[in-house]
Structures are given as structure tokens and as C-alpha cells.
Design an enzyme around this catalytic site. Structure first.
Site, PDB file in Angstrom:
ATOM      1  N   THR A 255      -1.161  29.477  56.796  1.00  0.00           N
ATOM      2  CA  THR A 255      -0.842  30.906  56.753  1.00  0.00           C
ATOM      3  C   THR A 255       0.519  31.116  56.126  1.00  0.00           C
ATOM      4  O   THR A 255       1.408  30.272  56.218  1.00  0.00           O
ATOM      5  CB  THR A 255      -0.809  31.543  58.151  1.00  0.00           C
ATOM      6  OG1 THR A 255       0.348  31.084  58.862  1.00  0.00           O
ATOM      7  CG2 THR A 255      -2.058  31.232  58.942  1.00  0.00           C
ATOM      8  N   ASP A 256       0.701  32.259  55.478  1.00  0.00           N
ATOM      9  CA  ASP A 256       2.052  32.700  55.171  1.00  0.00           C
ATOM     10  C   ASP A 256       2.720  33.000  56.511  1.00  0.00           C
ATOM     11  O   ASP A 256       2.060  33.035  57.563  1.00  0.00           O
ATOM     12  CB  ASP A 256       2.016  33.927  54.255  1.00  0.00           C
ATOM     13  CG  ASP A 256       3.239  34.032  53.357  1.00  0.00           C
ATOM     14  OD1 ASP A 256       4.257  33.378  53.657  1.00  0.00           O
ATOM     15  OD2 ASP A 256       3.196  34.767  52.354  1.00  0.00           O
ATOM     16  N   ALA A 257       4.020  33.212  56.516  1.00  0.00           N
ATOM     17  CA  ALA A 257       4.760  33.340  57.768  1.00  0.00           C
ATOM     18  C   ALA A 257       4.189  34.453  58.641  1.00  0.00           C
ATOM     19  O   ALA A 257       4.051  35.596  58.198  1.00  0.00           O
ATOM     20  CB  ALA A 257       6.232  33.594  57.483  1.00  0.00           C
TER      21      ALA A 257
END
Length: 482
Positions: A255-257
Site C-alpha cells: 500500500t501507499d502510506a
């Protein structure tokens, strides 16, 4: 609430956390021993090469295959060189050059530098097709606006990194290049048909899967044709049906942050975002940059509780953890190789385009227009200043000066005006146009190139990025480098 130790350890195996400072806190190594997948290393963790190598070695004493990730894209997004700017041009410059083997070699050299520092997962390359000229978060991080060109360079970048023994994580699936909003701050929407997505956004991701990218990062963007009201990070249709089922991807979905507004607000917090991402098919959860022990324990407890309640399938989390383990184990095969320190500077020189003539600009006055930076870029030095041979210069905000003031300051010299995304700033556009109408001006554009050209400018120089290498190339072109 009592947490089952086995479920806590399982949850930890899916988390990519972070910590402050140049040394690893005791709790960070304790978590690695207890099963934590790894950490993202940010600019605030890095002082110099020896220090970051010692940091990674300390974390590896807790577990040799810990994942140590970094956003090292070259160009405008660098962590290793955040104090000086990257010695490599970014994707926009590489795409403009159009040499696939050069792209592979640049990314191989980046990978070699990471491996020598003990880092094994690069959250790169960015493979978004930048079709929105005013995209506030991708821009020069993209290889270009043509899907086939981006696909070819994306594959070359993945091959180069992984030849150095560093896992590539291509981003941001299914494509962040058509947005005019930043998912760090809100949930952007790409409202186009599935056919447009397949023709425009998706080819680079198919290419990196074919190139055996070990990881792919999700985008916190809403794509109604595929995700409905959810961001892609929470969409099984995107992560399972499309990425795994259709494209055949077998690596780790990262995932992105989760602290970014595009995910945390959409889910109602980082904890619920973690649950939804795992449910949708994500494997490695990037928590973000603002992380401490309490947040990691909170997320582990939230995931464990969701498994216990049946909200989250035990088998799904075991699958995710196994993919994270497989990614970490793949990185153990890296061997020491030699970087190519001059390669980036040579590439940056090849990327420059000059429109008009620089005749008469041998002894100019250099004016750099201050420009903002994105959260992804952070505060990194840019421009010609570090490279100048004593040429008089001035840094100023466009709305805090005037054409007349700059002409007076130049004392008869022609003006080289250096900007970044100059066309996006109305005050900067007006200033440059007024200046060019009254004085000899050459413009050096170090952001994403647009169609805007100020009437009357003698020359317009496009560098396709603002890295240390790009700045050096521009200074050399102008004959101003020390």
C-alpha cells in the site's frame, strides 16, 4: 484487551513501519525480532552513507531478512541524497532521452547504491503515465505522457534495480498520472471509462509484471469504473481480479502510506484502513512516516482483533504475510557490485532541450524563482546555485519582486531565470513575461514541461527535472559551472 501472541506476530509480518532519528530505537529492533516485516527509511533517518549503512546493519542484527524500504526514484524524489539533490536525473529526463538501456543502467546504479547501504526494497519506479500537465504529485516522476513509452522504460527500470539485488516496487497502481489532486491531502478521482484506463493507465503495470517486478504499490485514488466509491487500495476488483487474476502478478502488493488522507479519511482512520487494505488483497501495509511504537502496536492489535472477530480472514492475512516473507527472502541474494557515479550526470546532459539561442548569455545574472515542493519530494536543494562559478545570482519569490527590480539588480547583464513548474504560478508567469519584454532573458525550466513559452524570451531550456545532476547539466550548458 488481551491480544493473542500468534495473531500479533502474524499482523506484524504485514507492517512496514518507520521510526525517527539516525539510529534505531530499541523498540524498533525488538519489533523486528518479534516478526515486523520492516521499515521505510526516510530522509530524516539519513545523515551520510556510512551512517545509513550502520543503521541498516543494526536492524539486520535483529533479523537478516528484514525489509528496509526507501523512496529512491532519482530526480526530484531522493532520500539518500536529500541534503544535496540526487546525482541521477529522474524519469521525465530518462523518458525524454528515450534510451532504454540508459534507463536500465541508471536504475541499476541506484540499486547498487541502495544494496551497498543495506537497503533492499526500492519504492520505485513511478510508472504513472503523466497525462495531466498540472498533476501536483507525479510530474517529473513520470517517464512521460505516452503509455507505450512509459511501459518500456518502466520495465527497463525494474530490470535494472533487480539486477542489483534490490526489489522494485512499481507505483501507483492503477495509475496516478491523470489526477490534478494529491492523494497525500485528499482522495483524487480518475473518472474515465474502463477502456481508457486499459489504453492509457494500465500498460506500464502490465509491463512491470512481465518484467517480474517483485512488488507493486497501490494508489489512494478513486477510479469509479473499477473501484466504485473506494480508493484502489481498498478494491478487490483492482488488486485481485485485475492485478492478480488478469495480469498474473504473483509478488507483494504494497500500500501507499496509510496515513495519507486518500486512505485514512476514506476508511475513518489508519486502523480501519489497514483492515480494508488487507481485505482487498494488499500484503505489505506501509504505515507512513509519522510512526512510533504505540501506533505499530495499535495496528497489530486492530488487525489481530479483526481476525478474532471474523471481520478479517485468517487465511487472507497468512497469505499476505507469506508474500512479505517471500519478498524479504528474495532480497537475500544481493551481491556487492560497483555503482556508476558519473552516469547520472552524463544522462542529465543528454536530456536537456534548448529552444532559441543562448548567444549573448555568457556572463548573465542568474535569478532563481522560489518554488514549492510536494510531500513526496520533501525539501531538497535544487537549481543552479551549487554549480555556479561565481556568477552573480539572486533567489526570490515571484510575488515579492518586479521586472524593474530584477533588471536593476542585473546591472546590464542578461538574465537567466531558473524556475520549477513556472507556468503554474500566475505571479511567476507575469513576471517572466514582463521581464522578457524589456530585457534579454533565457528561461531554465526544471519542472514538468508545459506548452507555455514566454513571448520575447531569447531561449527556453528544459531540463526535465531539478535533481543535482539536472542543475549541473544546465550550469554546464550555460558555461557557468565551476
Amino acid at each position: 484487551m488481551t491480544i493473542d501472541p500468534g495473531l500479533r506476530r502474524l499482523a506484524l509480518r504485514t507492517l512496514l513501519a518507520a521510526f525517527p532519528g539516525h539510529t534505531a530505537p530499541e523498540w524498533s529492533t525488538d519489533l523486528v525480532e518479534q516478526g515486523l516485516a520492516g521499515y521505510t527509511i526516510f530522509g530524516y533517518n539519513i545523515a551520510d552513507p556510512a551512517q545509513v549503512t550502520a543503521l541498516s546493519a543494526a536492524l539486520r542484527t535483529a533479523r537478516p531478512n528484514v525489509l528496509l524500504a526507501i523512496d529512491e526514484e532519482g530526480g526530484d524524489v531522493t532520500r539518500l541524497a536529500h541534503r544535496t539533490g540526487s546525482p541521477y536525473p529522474g524519469n521525465a529526463a530518462l523518458g525524454a532521452i528515450g534510451d532504454l538501456d540508459l534507463t536500465r543502467r541508471v536504475y541499476h546504479s541506484i540499486g547498487v547504491e541502495l544494496a551497498r547501504a543495506g537497503l533492499n526494497l526500492n519504492l520505485a519506479p513511478t510508472v504513472d503515465v503523466n497525462t495531466a500537465t498540472d498533476n501536483p504529485v507525479i510530474g517529473t516522476r513520470s517517464f512521460g505522457a505516452d503509455p507505450m513509452k512509459v511501459a518500456a522504460h518502466a520495465a527497463a527500470a525494474v530490470v535494472g534495480l533487480q539486477q542489483a539485488g534490490v526489489a522494485a516496487c512499481a507505483k501507483h497502481f492503477p495509475g496516478h498520472g491523470a489526477t490534478v489532486a494529491d492523494s497525500h491531502l485528499e482522495l483524487p478521482t480518475v473518472d474515465v471509462s474502463a477502456q481508457v484506463l486499459r489504453e492509457r493507465e494500465l500498460p506500464p503495470f502490465a509491463a512491470v509484471v512481465a518484467a517480474d517486478a517483485k512488488a507493486i504499490m497501490t494508489a489512494h485514488i478513486r477510479v469509479p469504473a473499477l473501484t466504485g466509491d473506494d480508493p484502489a487500495t481498498f478494491s478487490r476488483a483492482i488488486l485481485v481480479d485485475l492485478l492478480r487474476g488478469e495480469f498474473g502478478f504473483t509478488g507483494a502488493v504494497v500500500t501507499d502510506a496509510l496515513e495519507m488522507k486518500g486512505a485514512s479519511v476514506a476508511a475513518g482512520g489508519i486502523g480501519p484502513a489497514a483492515i480494508r487494505a488487507l481485505q482487498a488483497g494488499s500484503d505489505l501495509l506501509c504505515v507512513g512516516a509519522d510512526v512510533d511504537l504505540a501506533l505499530v502496536e495499535q495496528l497489530a492489535a486492530t488487525i489481530a482483533a479483526a481476525i478474532s472477530s471474523g471481520e478479517l480472514s485468517l487465511a487472507r492475512v497468512e497469505e499476505a504475510a507469506a508474500r512479505c516473507d517471500a519478498l524479504a527472502n528474495w532480497t537475500m541474494g544481493a551481491t556487492q557490485q560497483e555503482p556508476a557515479p558519473r552516469l547520472g550526470y552524463e544522462a542529465a546532459r543528454r536530456a536537456i532541450i534548448v529552444e532559441g539561442s543562448l548567444a549573448g548569455f555568457e556572463k548573465p545574472f542568474v535569478v532563481q524563482l522560489r518554488a514549492s515542493h510536494t510531500i513526496a519530494e520533501g525539501v531538497v536543494p535544487w537549481g543552479l546555485s551549487p554549480h555556479l562559478n561565481g556568477t552573480p545570482q539572486l533567489a526570490v519569490a515571484a510575488d515579492q519582486t518586479s521586472a524593474e527590480a530584477l533588471i536593476d539588480a542585473a546591472h546590464g547583464r542578461p538574465i537567466v531565470l531558473v524556475g520549477r513548474h513556472t507556468h503554474r504560478n500566475p505571479a511567476a508567469r507575469t513576471l517572466v513575461e514582463q521581464l522578457a519584454a524589456a530585457h534579454p532573458v533565457a528561461v531554465v525550466e526544471m519542472g514538468w514541461p508545459a506548452s507555455w513559452r514566454p513571448h520575447g524570451a531569447k531561449a527556453f531550456v528544459t531540463t526535465y527535472g531539478a535533481s543535482h545532476a539536472n542543475g549541473r547539466a544546465a550550469a554546464e550548458l550555460l558555461g557557468l559551472a565551476h
